[in-house]
Design an enzyme around this catalytic site. Structure first.
Site, PDB file in Angstrom:
ATOM      1  CG  HIS A   4       1.601   1.205   6.981  1.00 42.42           C
ATOM      2  ND1 HIS A   4       0.782   1.943   6.013  1.00 42.42           N
ATOM      3  CD2 HIS A   4       2.123   0.160   6.352  1.00 42.42           C
ATOM      4  CE1 HIS A   4       0.982   1.673   5.131  1.00 42.42           C
ATOM      5  NE2 HIS A   4       2.038   0.483   5.093  1.00 42.42           N
TER       6      HIS A   4
ATOM      7  CB  SER B 234      -1.014  -0.122   1.297  1.00 45.83           C
ATOM      8  OG  SER B 234      -0.250  -0.312   2.433  1.00 45.83           O
ATOM      9  CD  GLU B 235       0.122   4.002   2.086  1.00 44.89           C
ATOM     10  OE1 GLU B 235      -0.630   4.936   1.591  1.00 44.89           O
ATOM     11  OE2 GLU B 235      -0.007   2.857   2.763  1.00 44.89           O
ATOM     12  CB  THR B 236       7.205   1.844  -0.999  1.00 45.50           C
ATOM     13  OG1 THR B 236       6.704   0.390  -1.147  1.00 45.50           O
ATOM     14  CG2 THR B 236       8.876   1.554  -0.831  1.00 45.50           C
TER      15      THR B 236
END
Length: 299
Positions: A75, A46-48
């Site tokens: 997160h 979902s995110e890096t």
């Protein structure tokens, strides 16, 4: 071809393969925007988070979903500092430059990472329960019944979310979101996604159980969301959800409906702080294309 170290750190959990997986690139200085986007797309999380040096803080961080850069991600921040703690970062307070400004990060002795978020902004929105219910695939009555004292509102502590209370855990679990309808609604409200929650939690010690949908960011459902948790903490405080006796620390459950359970701690005072732990699940290297080859990676 050059390679670079990448990790998957599972945030808001102590157990690998639970919580919310974040990509972490611990040495991203020198990567172009296109290279960072390509890595995030390849990792398909979902995110890096891309850690870089900073002239304004101890570190700089940029966040990319598989489709675009976002200004803040809870997160991925928790995951990044959980990794740094594993690499020897001492407990204490440090500063982090983000697209929304410089934030304060505290690492406790037990590995818990606390992220101080931006000053909350909250605005009630005039959208019908029927429209929101249709977008989420729930009964409108389940929304109306939960919203007598706490209205639909867009809240932000760095990233805006439409906060939607629902009556029971069974209503929450039965949601069948319409990605197109959610994307249209959130775009209209200038929100990143929808955070749907109920006080009918699984664990006795939990404050609430939530789900977060952000198809406009390329995230159909996020397992455990730090930025939305901060926003909902500010929302609950703003609307007096606990009769002006907000608990010192909120415990938010999330991720169970996508088999990635985790918990987020939230403290609300003059600023909102979001806390959790993380654990590295994968550690390896990825090939990075030369900058002049970025165009071949476009979808």
């Amino acid at each position: 071809m050059e390679t670079i170290r990448v990790l998957q750190v599972d945030a808001f959990t102590d157990e690998p393969l639970t919580g919310n997986p974040a990509g972490v690139v611990p040495d991203a200085d020198g990567l172009s925007d296109d290279q960072m986007q390509a890595i995030a797309r390849e990792l398909a999380l979902s995110e890096t988070a891309f850690l870089r040096s900073s002239d304004e803080a101890d570190r700089r961080i940029r966040y990319f979903t598989p489709s675009q850069e976002v200004d803040l991600c809870g997160h991925a921040t928790i995951g990044s500092y959980a990794h740094l703690r594993e690499e020897g970062l001492e407990r204490g307070t440090t500063t982090l430059e983000t697209n929304v400004g410089v934030l304060e990060i505290e690492v406790e002795a037990d590995g818990t990472v606390w992220m101080t978020q931006n000053e909350p902004t909250i605005r009630e929105v005039d959208v019908g329960y029927d429209r929101v219910a249709d977008a989420l695939g729930v009964e409108a009555a389940a929304l109306e019944g939960a919203s007598d004292d706490i209205p639909l509102a867009v809240a932000s502590t760095g990233l805006p979310f439409l906060i939607v209370p629902i009556t029971y855990l069974s209503d929450l679990g039965a949601a069948e979101p319409d990605a197109n309808a959610i994307q249209e609604l959130t775009a209209e409200l200038e929100a990143a996604g929808i955070y749907l929650f109920t006080f009918d939690a699984l664990e006795r010690e939990s404050t609430l159980h939530g789900r977060m949908f952000a198809p406009g960011l390329g995230v159909p459902e996020d397992p455990v969301t730090g930025t939305a948790s901060g926003a909902v903490g500010a929302y609950l405080d703003r609307f007096g959800a606990f009769d002006d006796d907000l608990p010192e620390e909120l415990r938010l459950e999330q991720g169970h409906y996508v088999d990635r359970p985790g918990t987020v701690s939230v403290r609300v005072s003059d600023r909102v702080r979001v806390g959790g732990r993380g654990v590295t699940a994968l550690d390896g290297r990825i090939a990075v294309p030369d900058a002049e080859d970025d165009e071949i990676l476009e979808p």
